[in-house]
Design a protein around this motif. Structure first.
Motif, short mmCIF file in Angstrom:
data_model
loop_
_atom_site.label_atom_id
_atom_site.label_comp_id
_atom_site.label_asym_id
_atom_site.label_seq_id
_atom_site.Cartn_x
_atom_site.Cartn_y
_atom_site.Cartn_z
N ASP A 156 4.87 10.32 -6.08
CA ASP A 156 6.00 10.44 -7.00
C ASP A 156 6.29 9.09 -7.63
N LYS A 157 6.03 8.98 -8.92
CA LYS A 157 6.18 7.70 -9.62
C LYS A 157 7.59 7.13 -9.50
N LYS A 158 8.60 7.97 -9.69
CA LYS A 158 9.99 7.49 -9.64
C LYS A 158 10.32 6.94 -8.24
N CYS A 159 9.87 7.62 -7.21
CA CYS A 159 10.12 7.13 -5.85
C CYS A 159 9.40 5.79 -5.63
N GLY A 160 8.19 5.67 -6.14
CA GLY A 160 7.45 4.42 -6.02
C GLY A 160 8.15 3.26 -6.72
N GLN A 161 8.70 3.53 -7.90
CA GLN A 161 9.43 2.49 -8.63
C GLN A 161 10.69 2.07 -7.88
N ARG A 162 11.46 3.04 -7.43
CA ARG A 162 12.70 2.76 -6.67
C ARG A 162 12.37 1.96 -5.41
N LEU A 163 11.31 2.39 -4.73
CA LEU A 163 10.91 1.76 -3.49
C LEU A 163 10.53 0.30 -3.71
N LEU A 164 9.73 0.05 -4.72
CA LEU A 164 9.31 -1.32 -5.01
C LEU A 164 10.50 -2.20 -5.39
N PHE A 165 11.43 -1.66 -6.17
CA PHE A 165 12.63 -2.41 -6.55
C PHE A 165 13.47 -2.74 -5.31
N ALA A 166 13.65 -1.76 -4.43
CA ALA A 166 14.44 -1.99 -3.21
C ALA A 166 13.76 -3.00 -2.29
N ILE A 167 12.45 -2.91 -2.15
CA ILE A 167 11.71 -3.86 -1.30
C ILE A 167 11.82 -5.27 -1.86
N THR A 168 11.65 -5.41 -3.17
CA THR A 168 11.72 -6.74 -3.80
C THR A 168 13.09 -7.37 -3.57
N GLY A 169 14.14 -6.61 -3.80
CA GLY A 169 15.49 -7.13 -3.59
C GLY A 169 15.76 -7.46 -2.14
N SER A 170 15.34 -6.58 -1.24
CA SER A 170 15.60 -6.78 0.18
C SER A 170 14.88 -8.03 0.72
N LEU A 208 0.83 -1.20 0.00
CA LEU A 208 0.00 0.00 0.00
C LEU A 208 0.87 1.27 0.00
N ILE A 209 1.93 1.28 0.80
CA ILE A 209 2.84 2.43 0.84
C ILE A 209 3.46 2.64 -0.54
N ALA A 210 3.94 1.57 -1.16
CA ALA A 210 4.56 1.69 -2.49
C ALA A 210 3.53 2.16 -3.52
N ALA A 211 2.32 1.65 -3.45
CA ALA A 211 1.27 2.04 -4.40
C ALA A 211 0.90 3.51 -4.23
N ILE A 212 0.72 3.94 -3.00
CA ILE A 212 0.41 5.35 -2.74
C ILE A 212 1.55 6.24 -3.23
N MET A 213 2.77 5.80 -2.93
CA MET A 213 3.93 6.58 -3.38
C MET A 213 3.92 6.70 -4.91
N TYR A 214 3.67 5.59 -5.60
CA TYR A 214 3.70 5.58 -7.07
C TYR A 214 2.56 6.39 -7.67
N TRP A 215 1.32 6.12 -7.22
CA TRP A 215 0.16 6.71 -7.87
C TRP A 215 -0.18 8.12 -7.38
N CYS A 216 0.17 8.44 -6.15
CA CYS A 216 -0.30 9.70 -5.57
C CYS A 216 0.80 10.73 -5.28
#
Length: 185
Positions: free
Chosen positions: A43-57, A33-41
């Motif tokens: 900052d898209k770039k921050c949402g993408q970076r965040l999701l990539f970092a979460i997936t790797g971590s 939900l945090i990543a989705a809100i970040m992406y859609w509401c």
């Protein structure tokens, strides 16, 4: 064990509610939900970076847990663990702590605003302490989660930025495939 027993000795309804909330904020549904809100509401770039970092971590956390196979403190003599349904698998490093750290360090690094940093530090510390308070992790698990969360979030957001700036999205695709393969095994 003394640290876990200390937290057990100060338990009350209010603290249990607070630390349960910190733990819930690091679970899959909340992080998604945090990543989705970040992406859609926000900052898209921050949402993408965040999701990539979460997936790797999360992928690396699972691999490390299965490598070290450290048992949890749940069931230890004299310790009453709470919310054990969220404490599956091995103990080291704490996945909740590492995920919270990855999320908030990524967000803090992106925005670099004082209020975001204060909120991020509170969330990172709260998540880690919540796992001790609930009696589901050893202190070394939480420390490992904090360290790995910081290191991995910085590595993954810098890697994402490199890929994005150089328009080498095939690297991102290959890394995501590698994450998927690692998750399967």
């Amino acid at each position: 064990m003394d640290i876990l027993l200390f937290f057990q000795s100060i338990r009350n309804d209010i603290l249990t509610m607070i630390f349960t909330a910190f733990t819930i904020c690091t679970e899959t549904m909340a992080v998604t939900l945090i990543a989705a809100i970040m992406y859609w509401c926000i900052d898209k770039k921050c949402g993408q970076r965040l999701l990539f970092a979460i997936t790797g971590s999360i992928t690396i956390n699972s691999g490390i847990k299965n490598f070290f196979k450290v048992p949890r403190p749940i069931g230890s003599e004299g310790l009453e663990s709470l919310r054990t349904s969220t404490a599956t698998g091995y103990s080291f490093p704490s996945g909740h702590t590492q995920t919270a750290t990855t999320v908030w360090v990524s967000i803090m690094e992106y925005f670099r605003k004082k209020w975001v940093i204060v909120l991020g530090v509170i969330m990172v510390l709260g998540a880690g302490v919540s796992r001790l308070y609930l009696g589901v992790h050893w202190p070394t698990d939480v420390l490992g989660g904090w360290i790995l969360g910081i290191v991995l979030s910085l590595i993954f957001v810098k890697l994402f930025d490199y890929i994005d700036q150089n328009k080498r999205y095939y690297i991102l695709f290959l890394i995501l495939i590698a994450f998927a393969v690692l998750c399967i095994f």
